[in-house]
Design an enzyme around this catalytic site. Structure first.
Site, mmCIF file in Angstrom:
data_model
loop_
_atom_site.group_PDB
_atom_site.id
_atom_site.type_symbol
_atom_site.label_atom_id
_atom_site.label_comp_id
_atom_site.label_asym_id
_atom_site.label_seq_id
_atom_site.Cartn_x
_atom_site.Cartn_y
_atom_site.Cartn_z
ATOM 1 N N ARG A 16 -45.107 23.949 -12.853
ATOM 2 C CA ARG A 16 -46.276 23.071 -12.666
ATOM 3 C C ARG A 16 -46.213 22.398 -11.298
ATOM 4 O O ARG A 16 -45.173 22.387 -10.652
ATOM 5 C CB ARG A 16 -46.290 21.994 -13.759
ATOM 6 C CG ARG A 16 -46.549 22.569 -15.127
ATOM 7 C CD ARG A 16 -46.733 21.486 -16.179
ATOM 8 N NE ARG A 16 -45.479 20.967 -16.680
ATOM 9 C CZ ARG A 16 -45.122 19.683 -16.659
ATOM 10 N NH1 ARG A 16 -45.926 18.783 -16.133
ATOM 11 N NH2 ARG A 16 -43.961 19.288 -17.157
ATOM 12 N N THR A 38 -38.163 23.867 -18.414
ATOM 13 C CA THR A 38 -37.463 23.449 -19.643
ATOM 14 C C THR A 38 -37.515 24.527 -20.727
ATOM 15 O O THR A 38 -36.645 24.546 -21.589
ATOM 16 C CB THR A 38 -38.049 22.134 -20.197
ATOM 17 O OG1 THR A 38 -39.449 22.328 -20.429
ATOM 18 C CG2 THR A 38 -37.859 20.984 -19.214
ATOM 19 N N VAL A 62 -31.979 21.135 -16.297
ATOM 20 C CA VAL A 62 -31.109 20.955 -15.122
ATOM 21 C C VAL A 62 -30.150 19.767 -15.260
ATOM 22 O O VAL A 62 -29.219 19.634 -14.472
ATOM 23 C CB VAL A 62 -31.914 20.827 -13.796
ATOM 24 C CG1 VAL A 62 -32.704 22.089 -13.513
ATOM 25 C CG2 VAL A 62 -32.799 19.595 -13.787
ATOM 26 N N ASN A 88 -36.449 21.179 -7.337
ATOM 27 C CA ASN A 88 -37.723 20.447 -7.412
ATOM 28 C C ASN A 88 -37.908 19.736 -8.749
ATOM 29 O O ASN A 88 -38.683 18.781 -8.834
ATOM 30 C CB ASN A 88 -38.868 21.443 -7.154
ATOM 31 C CG ASN A 88 -40.205 20.909 -7.603
ATOM 32 O OD1 ASN A 88 -40.864 20.163 -6.890
ATOM 33 N ND2 ASN A 88 -40.607 21.258 -8.833
ATOM 34 N N TYR A 153 -36.006 5.942 -10.270
ATOM 35 C CA TYR A 153 -36.517 7.096 -9.509
ATOM 36 C C TYR A 153 -36.163 6.959 -8.018
ATOM 37 O O TYR A 153 -35.709 7.912 -7.376
ATOM 38 C CB TYR A 153 -38.027 7.153 -9.725
ATOM 39 C CG TYR A 153 -38.755 8.318 -9.116
ATOM 40 C CD1 TYR A 153 -38.796 9.554 -9.751
ATOM 41 C CD2 TYR A 153 -39.456 8.172 -7.917
ATOM 42 C CE1 TYR A 153 -39.500 10.617 -9.199
ATOM 43 C CE2 TYR A 153 -40.166 9.224 -7.368
ATOM 44 C CZ TYR A 153 -40.186 10.448 -8.011
ATOM 45 O OH TYR A 153 -40.889 11.492 -7.468
ATOM 46 N N ALA A 154 -36.353 5.757 -7.474
ATOM 47 C CA ALA A 154 -36.060 5.530 -6.048
ATOM 48 C C ALA A 154 -34.573 5.708 -5.774
ATOM 49 O O ALA A 154 -34.183 6.310 -4.755
ATOM 50 C CB ALA A 154 -36.518 4.133 -5.637
ATOM 51 N N ALA A 156 -32.491 7.574 -7.482
ATOM 52 C CA ALA A 156 -32.181 9.010 -7.590
ATOM 53 C C ALA A 156 -32.603 9.742 -6.321
ATOM 54 O O ALA A 156 -31.870 10.591 -5.798
ATOM 55 C CB ALA A 156 -32.885 9.609 -8.800
ATOM 56 N N LYS A 157 -33.778 9.427 -5.792
ATOM 57 C CA LYS A 157 -34.279 10.130 -4.603
ATOM 58 C C LYS A 157 -33.505 9.724 -3.344
ATOM 59 O O LYS A 157 -33.265 10.560 -2.468
ATOM 60 C CB LYS A 157 -35.779 9.888 -4.429
ATOM 61 C CG LYS A 157 -36.640 10.470 -5.551
ATOM 62 C CD LYS A 157 -36.505 11.971 -5.707
ATOM 63 C CE LYS A 157 -37.558 12.564 -6.642
ATOM 64 N NZ LYS A 157 -37.381 14.019 -6.835
ATOM 65 N N ILE A 186 -48.949 13.063 -4.264
ATOM 66 C CA ILE A 186 -49.440 14.435 -4.425
ATOM 67 C C ILE A 186 -50.114 14.550 -5.789
ATOM 68 O O ILE A 186 -49.587 14.044 -6.789
ATOM 69 C CB ILE A 186 -48.265 15.446 -4.342
ATOM 70 C CG1 ILE A 186 -47.392 15.194 -3.105
ATOM 71 C CG2 ILE A 186 -48.794 16.880 -4.372
ATOM 72 C CD1 ILE A 186 -48.061 15.360 -1.758
HETATM 73 P P1 NAP Z 1 -44.691 17.787 -12.643
HETATM 74 O O1 NAP Z 1 -46.057 18.287 -12.354
HETATM 75 O O2 NAP Z 1 -44.483 16.725 -13.662
HETATM 76 O O3 NAP Z 1 -43.749 19.059 -13.002
HETATM 77 C C1 NAP Z 1 -42.391 18.855 -13.261
HETATM 78 C C2 NAP Z 1 -41.665 20.172 -13.309
HETATM 79 O O4 NAP Z 1 -40.263 19.917 -13.516
HETATM 80 C C3 NAP Z 1 -42.128 21.061 -14.456
HETATM 81 O O5 NAP Z 1 -42.050 22.408 -14.026
HETATM 82 C C4 NAP Z 1 -41.086 20.781 -15.534
HETATM 83 O O6 NAP Z 1 -40.905 21.874 -16.424
HETATM 84 C C5 NAP Z 1 -39.825 20.616 -14.673
HETATM 85 N N1 NAP Z 1 -38.775 19.841 -15.322
HETATM 86 C C6 NAP Z 1 -38.808 18.534 -15.716
HETATM 87 N N2 NAP Z 1 -37.617 18.183 -16.256
HETATM 88 C C7 NAP Z 1 -36.818 19.288 -16.203
HETATM 89 C C8 NAP Z 1 -35.496 19.548 -16.604
HETATM 90 N N3 NAP Z 1 -34.707 18.618 -17.167
HETATM 91 N N4 NAP Z 1 -34.986 20.800 -16.405
HETATM 92 C C9 NAP Z 1 -35.751 21.770 -15.837
HETATM 93 N N5 NAP Z 1 -37.006 21.576 -15.424
HETATM 94 C C10 NAP Z 1 -37.546 20.342 -15.604
HETATM 95 O O7 NAP Z 1 -43.992 17.215 -11.304
HETATM 96 P P2 NAP Z 1 -44.497 17.208 -9.767
HETATM 97 O O8 NAP Z 1 -45.393 16.066 -9.570
HETATM 98 O O9 NAP Z 1 -44.906 18.575 -9.354
HETATM 99 O O10 NAP Z 1 -43.126 16.831 -9.054
HETATM 100 C C11 NAP Z 1 -42.203 17.809 -8.629
HETATM 101 C C12 NAP Z 1 -41.130 17.152 -7.774
HETATM 102 O O11 NAP Z 1 -41.748 16.474 -6.680
HETATM 103 C C13 NAP Z 1 -40.325 16.093 -8.529
HETATM 104 O O12 NAP Z 1 -38.972 16.142 -8.108
HETATM 105 C C14 NAP Z 1 -40.969 14.790 -8.091
HETATM 106 O O13 NAP Z 1 -40.067 13.724 -8.171
HETATM 107 C C15 NAP Z 1 -41.330 15.117 -6.658
HETATM 108 N N6 NAP Z 1 -42.397 14.280 -6.108
HETATM 109 C C16 NAP Z 1 -43.653 14.294 -6.649
HETATM 110 C C17 NAP Z 1 -44.641 13.486 -6.082
HETATM 111 C C18 NAP Z 1 -46.057 13.468 -6.593
HETATM 112 O O14 NAP Z 1 -46.859 12.665 -6.064
HETATM 113 N N7 NAP Z 1 -46.427 14.269 -7.569
HETATM 114 C C19 NAP Z 1 -44.335 12.664 -4.995
HETATM 115 C C20 NAP Z 1 -43.060 12.674 -4.492
HETATM 116 C C21 NAP Z 1 -42.098 13.494 -5.041
HETATM 117 P P3 NAP Z 1 -41.781 22.034 -17.788
HETATM 118 O O15 NAP Z 1 -43.098 22.635 -17.362
HETATM 119 O O16 NAP Z 1 -40.959 22.961 -18.619
HETATM 120 O O17 NAP Z 1 -41.915 20.660 -18.374
#
Ligand code: NAP
Length: 245
Positions: A16, A38, A62, A88, A153-154, A156-157, A186
């Site tokens: 996703r 997952t 993970v 990611n 979260y902060a 961890a990052k 995003i």
């Molecule tokens: P998202 O749409 O919520 O998707 C999360 C993804 O991570 C999904 O594919 C989910 O798999 C997988 N996942 C979650 N927990 C997991 C685990 N324990 N083991 C394996 N896979 C796992 O997230 P996103 O917004 O695209 O964010 C992706 C990354 O970008 C994250 O690290 C987030 O912190 C970072 N980020 C996002 C934003 C933003 O604005 N969106 C901003 C800064 C940083 P399932 O489909 O199986 O649940």
């Protein structure tokens, strides 16, 4: 012939949002993608839809160290030795400090920081031996600035940024590069949960005047793992429309 032809790339959280866009972008560059999520079914479904051939899905949590070690062996067996790793997978469990539960703190640290460490540790051995590899960790601007309600979260990052720089220093001599991308706001499932007023307030803080798309981040990841990024390591590249300067 494209720039990532036949290189095996592990993309965690590839089903996703940002991870899926990264999987699509690297597949477009010719890479064979190991989509990790997952559930094995969810990962396999996305792997089937990627451009090109030779992709596969893997269901791995993970935050489980042993499962991450097993993941790298399984990818090697199914697709070949991983040349690219994109950590990611990430979650949020927001709460203000006095109310934050142990499981909210620990869950975010386990998935967002330890998860990246486990997969990197497992993948680095082969990359070092082959003297070739590219790692990108998906961080966040919040790891640079902090954020109310996101101390877990902060932290961890910010840890992920320091982990990336340490790994970059350790592995540079073995031909392995490690960088992080730090997205701003995003549009994904993760940010869809935010109330309208918070989104509007966020938009006000973005000089480029729009929210980011997963593809905006994925294109930077493609640059970092490709030949154009050959002289870049140990960096945290901010992709946020100018929110943090
Ligand atoms: P998202 O749409 O919520 O998707 C999360 C993804 O991570 C999904 O594919 C989910 O798999 C997988 N996942 C979650 N927990 C997991 C685990 N324990 N083991 C394996 N896979 C796992 O997230 P996103 O917004 O695209 O964010 C992706 C990354 O970008 C994250 O690290 C987030 O912190 C970072 N980020 C996002 C934003 C933003 O604005 N969106 C901003 C800064 C940083 P399932 O489909 O199986 O649940």
């Amino acid at each position: 012939m494209t720039e990532l032809d036949d290189q095996v790339a592990i993309v965690t959280g590839g089903t996703r949002g940002i991870g899926r866009a990264i999987a699509e972008e690297l597949a477009d560059g010719g890479a064979k993608i190991a989509v990790v999520a997952t559930t094995a079914e969810g990962a396999a479904r996305v792997a089937e839809l990627l451009p090109g051939a030779g992709h596969a899905g893997f269901g791995v949590d993970v935050s489980d160290a042993a499962a991450c070690t097993g993941l790298v062996s399984a990818v090697e067996e199914a697709l070949g030795p991983p040349e690219i790793l994109v950590n990611n997978a990430g979650i949020t469990r927001d709460n203000i400090l006095p109310r934050m539960k142990d499981e909210e703190w620990q869950g975010v640290l386990d998935t967002n920081l330890s998860g990246a460490f486990y997969v990197m540790r497992a993948a680095a051995r082969g990359m070092m031996k082959r003297r070739s590899g590219k790692i990108v960790n998906v961080s966040s601007i919040v790891g640079l600035t902090g954020n109310r309600g996101q101390s877990n979260y902060a932290a961890a990052k910010a840890g992920l940024n320091a982990l990336t720089k340490s790994v970059a220093q350790e592995l540079a001599g073995r031909g392995v590069r490690a960088n992080a991308v730090a997205p701003g706001f995003i549009e994904t499932d993760m940010t869809d949960q935010l109330p309208e007023d918070v989104r509007d307030a966020m938009l006000d803080r973005i000089p480029l005047g729009r929210l980011g798309s997963p593809a905006d981040v994925a294109k930077v990841v493609r640059f970092l793992v490709g030949p154009a990024g050959a002289y870049v390591t140990g960096q945290v590249i901010v992709v946020d429309g100018g929110m943090v300067m």
